[in-house]
Design an enzyme around this catalytic site. Structure first.
Site, short mmCIF file in Angstrom:
data_model
loop_
_atom_site.label_atom_id
_atom_site.label_comp_id
_atom_site.label_asym_id
_atom_site.label_seq_id
_atom_site.Cartn_x
_atom_site.Cartn_y
_atom_site.Cartn_z
N LYS A 165 9.41 5.94 -8.57
CA LYS A 165 8.53 5.96 -7.40
C LYS A 165 9.26 5.32 -6.23
CE LYS A 165 4.91 3.13 -6.69
NZ LYS A 165 5.06 2.69 -5.29
N ASP A 189 5.76 7.65 -2.55
CA ASP A 189 4.51 6.91 -2.34
C ASP A 189 4.48 6.34 -0.92
OD1 ASP A 189 2.27 5.26 -2.61
OD2 ASP A 189 3.32 3.74 -3.79
N LYS A 247 1.74 7.05 1.20
CA LYS A 247 0.31 6.87 1.56
C LYS A 247 0.01 7.30 2.99
CE LYS A 247 -0.15 2.85 -1.53
NZ LYS A 247 1.26 2.63 -1.87
N ASP A 266 -3.21 9.39 8.85
CA ASP A 266 -3.06 9.62 10.29
C ASP A 266 -3.98 10.79 10.65
OD1 ASP A 266 -1.93 9.83 12.94
OD2 ASP A 266 -0.06 8.99 12.17
N THR A 291 -5.10 -1.36 -5.53
CA THR A 291 -5.35 -2.26 -6.66
C THR A 291 -5.22 -3.73 -6.24
OG1 THR A 291 -3.11 -1.70 -7.35
CG2 THR A 291 -4.89 -0.79 -8.66
N ARG A 338 7.22 -4.64 -10.57
CA ARG A 338 7.88 -5.92 -10.85
C ARG A 338 8.06 -6.27 -12.32
NH1 ARG A 338 4.15 -8.43 -6.23
NH2 ARG A 338 2.90 -6.74 -7.12
O1 C5P Z 1 5.11 -4.56 -8.87
P1 C5P Z 1 3.85 -3.82 -9.21
O2 C5P Z 1 3.82 -3.31 -10.63
O3 C5P Z 1 2.60 -4.56 -8.82
O4 C5P Z 1 3.96 -2.53 -8.28
C1 C5P Z 1 2.93 -1.60 -8.11
C2 C5P Z 1 3.41 -0.48 -7.25
O5 C5P Z 1 2.35 0.45 -7.07
C3 C5P Z 1 3.84 -0.89 -5.84
O6 C5P Z 1 4.93 -0.04 -5.48
C4 C5P Z 1 2.64 -0.58 -4.97
O7 C5P Z 1 3.02 -0.24 -3.66
C5 C5P Z 1 2.06 0.62 -5.69
N1 C5P Z 1 0.62 0.83 -5.50
C6 C5P Z 1 -0.33 -0.11 -5.81
N2 C5P Z 1 -1.65 0.15 -5.62
C7 C5P Z 1 -2.04 1.32 -5.14
C8 C5P Z 1 -1.09 2.30 -4.82
C9 C5P Z 1 0.25 2.02 -5.02
O8 C5P Z 1 0.01 -1.19 -6.30
N3 C5P Z 1 -3.33 1.60 -5.02
#
Ligand code: C5P
Length: 237
Positions: free
Chosen positions: A47, A73, A75, A78, A131, A215
Site C-alpha cells: 500500500k 491509498d 483518499k 474534492d 480507524t 507499523r
Molecule cells: O501502522 P498502521 O498499521 O497503523 O497503518 C495503517 C495504515 O492504514 C496507514 O497507512 C493508514 O494511513 C491506513 N489507514 C488507516 N485507516 C483508514 C484508512 C487507511 O489506518 N481508515
C-alpha cells in the site's frame, strides 16, 4: 489472485497472502524498495500512502507494481470533477486498488465510479470512518454502514472500515462488496494512533477481505517474520 478475492468474497480457502497488504509508510524510494525486497513473497500487496506518494510519485508506484499488487491509498476528497480526473490518473498507473473518501458525498462517489469503469483491473473503494477516529464504536458502525451503502449505490467495489464494522457491512451490502481493514495489531503491540484495533485472526473471522498492516511489520526487527506471523494468525481464523 483468485477472482473471488478481487470481487471481495471472503473465502477461507483463498491464500491469505493475497489478503495481506503492507502499508509502505516510509519516506523514500530507497526505503520502500528495501522493504519490498525484505518482504519479498511474504505479502501479496503493498500500500502506497500519502507520505511516500508525495515524496516519490508515480515512478515508484510503477516499480512496486512490477513485483506486487499496489493499493494507492490517497483518499481522494474534492469536487466530483477533480476526483474523477484523479481516478483516471491513478488508473493510468496500473494500480490494482485506489480509494476516495466517502465523506465527499454521493455525487463525488458517482463521478469516481464512472471514471473507474475504464480500468477493470482496478478496484475503487471508499474510506468510511478513519480507524483513528475517536468516535464511539457504535456510532462509527452506523456512520460506516451508511457510507458503505452510499458507496455501493454509487457503484464502488467496497470500503475501508475497521474490523468492528466489516461484518455489518457484509450483511448489508453482500459478500462481494470488498472490506479492507487497517488497525491491525497482535501480541500486545502498541496501538499507536489507532483506536479500533483487532488482531489478524479476528479480522478474517470478522469479515475482512484485506488486512492493512503498517507499523507492526515496518518497525519489526524482522519485517518478513512479522508478515509471516500475521499470515499464520490469519490462517488460524
Ligand atoms: O501502522 P498502521 O498499521 O497503523 O497503518 C495503517 C495504515 O492504514 C496507514 O497507512 C493508514 O494511513 C491506513 N489507514 C488507516 N485507516 C483508514 C484508512 C487507511 O489506518 N481508515
Amino acid at each position: 489472485m483468485s477472482n473471488d478475492v478481487m470481487t471481495g468474497v471472503a473465502n477461507q480457502n483463498d491464500d491469505m497472502l493475497n489478503r495481506l497488504m503492507v502499508a509502505l509508510d516510509v519516506d523514500s524510494s530507497d526505503a520502500a524498495l528495501q522493504m519490498r525486497d525484505r518482504l519479498g513473497d511474504s505479502v501479496g500487496w503493498l500500500k502506497v500512502g500519502l507520505r511516500l506518494f508525495v515524496a516519490e510519485g508515480p515512478a515508484l508506484v510503477r516499480d512496486l507494481n512490477q513485483s506486487h499488487r499496489v493499493f494507492l491509498d490517497l483518499k481522494f476528497h474534492d469536487i466530483p470533477n477533480t476526483v474523477a480526473q484523479a481516478v483516471e490518473s491513478a488508473g493510468g498507473l496500473g494500480v490494482n486498488m485506489i480509494n476516495v473518501h466517502a465523506g465527499g458525498g454521493s455525487e463525488m462517489l458517482n463521478a469516481a465510479a464512472q471514471a473507474a469503469v475504464a480500468f477493470p483491473d482496478m478496484r475503487l473503494i471508499a474510506v468510511t470512518v478513519l480507524t483513528s477516529d475517536a468516535m464511539p464504536k457504535e456510532q462509527a458502525r452506523v456512520v460506516a454502514l451508511e457510507r458503505a451503502k452510499m458507496a455501493q449505490d454509487a457503484g464502488l467495489d467496497g470500503v475501508v472500515c475497521s474490523v468492528f464494522e466489516a461484518a455489518a457491512i457484509k450483511t448489508a451490502c453482500g459478500s462481494d462488496f470488498i472490506t479492507v481493514t487497517p488497525g491491525i495489531r497482535w501480541g500486545g503491540q502498541d496501538v499507536q494512533d489507532q483506536k479500533r484495533v483487532a488482531d489478524p485472526a479476528s479480522a478474517i473471522a470478522g469479515g475482512s477481505d484485506f488486512l492493512v498492516v503498517g507499523r507492526p511489520i515496518l518497525h519489526a526487527l524482522d519485517p518478513r517474520q512479522a508478515a509471516l506471523e500475521a499470515l499464520s494468525l490469519m490462517r488460524s481464523a
